[in-house]
Structure formats: C-alpha cells, structure tokens
Write a protein that holds these residues in place. Structure first.
Motif, short mmCIF file in Angstrom:
data_model
loop_
_atom_site.label_atom_id
_atom_site.label_comp_id
_atom_site.label_asym_id
_atom_site.label_seq_id
_atom_site.Cartn_x
_atom_site.Cartn_y
_atom_site.Cartn_z
N ASN A 19 0.82 -1.22 0.00
CA ASN A 19 0.00 0.00 0.00
C ASN A 19 0.85 1.26 0.00
O ASN A 19 0.54 2.23 0.70
CB ASN A 19 -0.97 0.01 1.18
CG ASN A 19 -1.90 -1.18 1.16
OD1 ASN A 19 -2.35 -1.60 0.10
ND2 ASN A 19 -2.18 -1.74 2.31
N LEU A 20 1.91 1.24 -0.78
CA LEU A 20 2.79 2.41 -0.85
C LEU A 20 2.10 3.53 -1.61
O LEU A 20 1.60 3.33 -2.72
CB LEU A 20 4.12 2.05 -1.51
CG LEU A 20 5.00 1.08 -0.73
CD1 LEU A 20 6.19 0.65 -1.57
CD2 LEU A 20 5.44 1.70 0.58
N ARG A 21 2.06 4.71 -1.00
CA ARG A 21 1.52 5.92 -1.61
C ARG A 21 2.65 6.92 -1.68
O ARG A 21 3.10 7.43 -0.65
CB ARG A 21 0.34 6.45 -0.78
CG ARG A 21 -0.87 5.51 -0.82
CD ARG A 21 -1.96 5.89 0.16
NE ARG A 21 -1.53 6.05 1.55
CZ ARG A 21 -1.27 5.06 2.40
NH1 ARG A 21 -1.38 3.81 2.01
NH2 ARG A 21 -0.90 5.30 3.63
N TRP A 22 3.12 7.19 -2.89
CA TRP A 22 4.31 8.01 -3.08
C TRP A 22 3.96 9.49 -3.02
O TRP A 22 3.12 9.98 -3.76
CB TRP A 22 4.98 7.65 -4.40
CG TRP A 22 5.51 6.26 -4.32
CD1 TRP A 22 4.89 5.12 -4.74
CD2 TRP A 22 6.73 5.86 -3.72
NE1 TRP A 22 5.66 4.02 -4.43
CE2 TRP A 22 6.81 4.45 -3.81
CE3 TRP A 22 7.79 6.55 -3.11
CZ2 TRP A 22 7.89 3.73 -3.32
CZ3 TRP A 22 8.86 5.82 -2.63
CH2 TRP A 22 8.91 4.43 -2.73
N ASN A 23 4.62 10.19 -2.09
CA ASN A 23 4.45 11.64 -1.95
C ASN A 23 5.37 12.38 -2.92
O ASN A 23 5.05 13.47 -3.36
CB ASN A 23 4.76 12.07 -0.52
CG ASN A 23 3.91 11.32 0.48
OD1 ASN A 23 2.72 11.15 0.29
ND2 ASN A 23 4.53 10.83 1.54
N SER A 24 6.52 11.77 -3.20
CA SER A 24 7.48 12.39 -4.11
C SER A 24 8.30 11.30 -4.77
O SER A 24 8.44 10.20 -4.24
CB SER A 24 8.39 13.36 -3.36
OG SER A 24 9.23 12.65 -2.46
N TRP A 25 8.84 11.64 -5.94
CA TRP A 25 9.75 10.74 -6.67
C TRP A 25 10.70 11.66 -7.41
O TRP A 25 10.48 12.03 -8.56
CB TRP A 25 8.97 9.85 -7.63
CG TRP A 25 9.78 8.73 -8.19
CD1 TRP A 25 10.58 8.78 -9.30
CD2 TRP A 25 9.90 7.41 -7.68
NE1 TRP A 25 11.18 7.57 -9.50
CE2 TRP A 25 10.78 6.70 -8.52
CE3 TRP A 25 9.35 6.75 -6.58
CZ2 TRP A 25 11.11 5.37 -8.31
CZ3 TRP A 25 9.69 5.44 -6.37
CH2 TRP A 25 10.56 4.75 -7.22
N GLY A 26 11.77 12.09 -6.71
CA GLY A 26 12.63 13.12 -7.24
C GLY A 26 14.00 12.64 -7.68
O GLY A 26 14.29 11.45 -7.67
N GLN A 27 14.83 13.59 -8.04
CA GLN A 27 16.17 13.29 -8.54
C GLN A 27 17.13 12.86 -7.44
O GLN A 27 18.17 12.29 -7.73
CB GLN A 27 16.73 14.51 -9.28
CG GLN A 27 16.02 14.79 -10.58
CD GLN A 27 16.10 13.60 -11.53
OE1 GLN A 27 17.16 13.07 -11.80
NE2 GLN A 27 14.96 13.16 -12.04
N ARG A 28 16.80 13.13 -6.19
CA ARG A 28 17.67 12.72 -5.07
C ARG A 28 17.00 11.74 -4.13
O ARG A 28 17.65 10.85 -3.59
CB ARG A 28 18.11 13.94 -4.28
CG ARG A 28 19.02 14.82 -5.08
CD ARG A 28 19.53 15.96 -4.24
NE ARG A 28 20.40 16.78 -5.05
CZ ARG A 28 21.33 17.53 -4.56
NH1 ARG A 28 21.51 17.60 -3.27
NH2 ARG A 28 22.08 18.24 -5.36
N THR A 29 15.69 11.92 -3.91
CA THR A 29 14.97 11.05 -2.98
C THR A 29 13.56 10.78 -3.50
O THR A 29 13.03 11.53 -4.32
CB THR A 29 14.86 11.66 -1.57
OG1 THR A 29 14.10 12.87 -1.64
CG2 THR A 29 16.21 11.90 -0.94
N ALA A 30 12.96 9.73 -2.95
CA ALA A 30 11.55 9.41 -3.17
C ALA A 30 10.99 9.04 -1.81
O ALA A 30 11.65 8.36 -1.02
CB ALA A 30 11.41 8.25 -4.15
N THR A 31 9.77 9.51 -1.51
CA THR A 31 9.19 9.28 -0.20
C THR A 31 7.77 8.76 -0.34
O THR A 31 6.99 9.27 -1.15
CB THR A 31 9.17 10.58 0.63
OG1 THR A 31 10.49 11.11 0.67
CG2 THR A 31 8.70 10.31 2.05
N ALA A 32 7.46 7.74 0.48
CA ALA A 32 6.12 7.15 0.47
C ALA A 32 5.70 6.82 1.89
O ALA A 32 6.53 6.69 2.79
CB ALA A 32 6.11 5.88 -0.37
#
Length: 152
Positions: free
Chosen positions: A72-85
C-alpha cells in the motif's frame, strides 16, 4: 421492421462516435500531463528479480523467504535525489517458526535515496538506499528508524 433496426443501430453507432470524438476535448490537464513524454533518464528502484520500478505499490524487502514486504505504498514524491512514500510493512513474526508465523502490519514512512547508475543499464539510475521510519512501533527487534543498502 428490418429498416427500423438498421436505423436504430446506425443512430446508436453515430451517437457513440460523436460522444467519443468529444472526449479528448474534455480530458483534464492533469490527465494530459500524464501522457507527456517520459523522463529520458528516469530514476528507478530495483526489486529482487532485477526489475526496475517507478512508484511501486509493493516492494519485497526479504528476497530470500518473502517474510517482509512493503504494501500500500503511496508516493508523496519521486525526485532526482529522494523518493518518499507512506505505507505498511508486513512482517512475518515467525512464531513459533516462519512457516507457521503471522504477518503483522507496521505503518512506515519509506525514503529511497542515493541514486547511482545501474550497471548494465546506461540509461537508468537506481536508488541504492532505503530508509524505513516506523510511525508507531517497529517489528521486534528492529529499531524505529533503519536504513539499508539496496544491492540489486
């Protein structure tokens, strides 16, 4: 009678075609942006089977036995340095042993980081570190904040 059926069928087909022709004009800008060209050098996370993923809904942490999986991963960001879920870490308690154990749910924040070139895939970079921050309690004996290298 036959001509009425044919006329009705033609009318339905014409209506369907007209409705279909109007759809692209009604597509919201956000959906149009989703169809924009892909990033030529996307960042990926690589799974146990050496498959690249972008914003996966699930991610297997325990490749050997499958006893630990992020779901149930919901990604808040997927950027050039980090990704957060945010999501849930499903961990087998292996009590009394793993085959008879129960999977228990632990809310978690996941951060992928440290992108590096993916050997053998010159057009891709992959995240090489995963951080799990348990937002309630962590599965024993794991700390509430742990970081692992992704070696796949």
């Amino acid at each position: 009678m036959r001509s009425r059926v044919r006329s009705a069928a033609l009318l339905c087909a014409a209506t369907a075609l007209a409705a279909g022709a109007a759809v692209p004009a009604a597509v919201p800008a956000s959906a149009q942006a989703a169809r924009a060209p892909m990033d030529p050098n996307p960042l990926v996370v690589v799974d146990c089977s050496a498959q690249a993923h972008v914003r996966p809904e699930e991610y297997l942490l325990a490749c050997g036995d499958g006893n630990n999986r992020l779901v149930n991963l919901r990604w808040n960001s997927w950027g050039q340095r980090t990704a957060t879920a945010s999501g849930t870490d499903m961990v087998n308690d292996c009590t009394p042993y793993c085959a008879a154990g129960r999977f228990r749910a632990y809310p978690v924040t996941v951060t992928l980081s440290h992108p590096r070139p993916w050997p053998g895939h010159p057009d891709l970079q992959r995240y090489t570190t995963i951080r799990l921050l348990y937002t309630d309690k962590a599965p024993p004996p794991v700390a509430k904040d742990v970081t692992y290298k992704l070696v796949y």
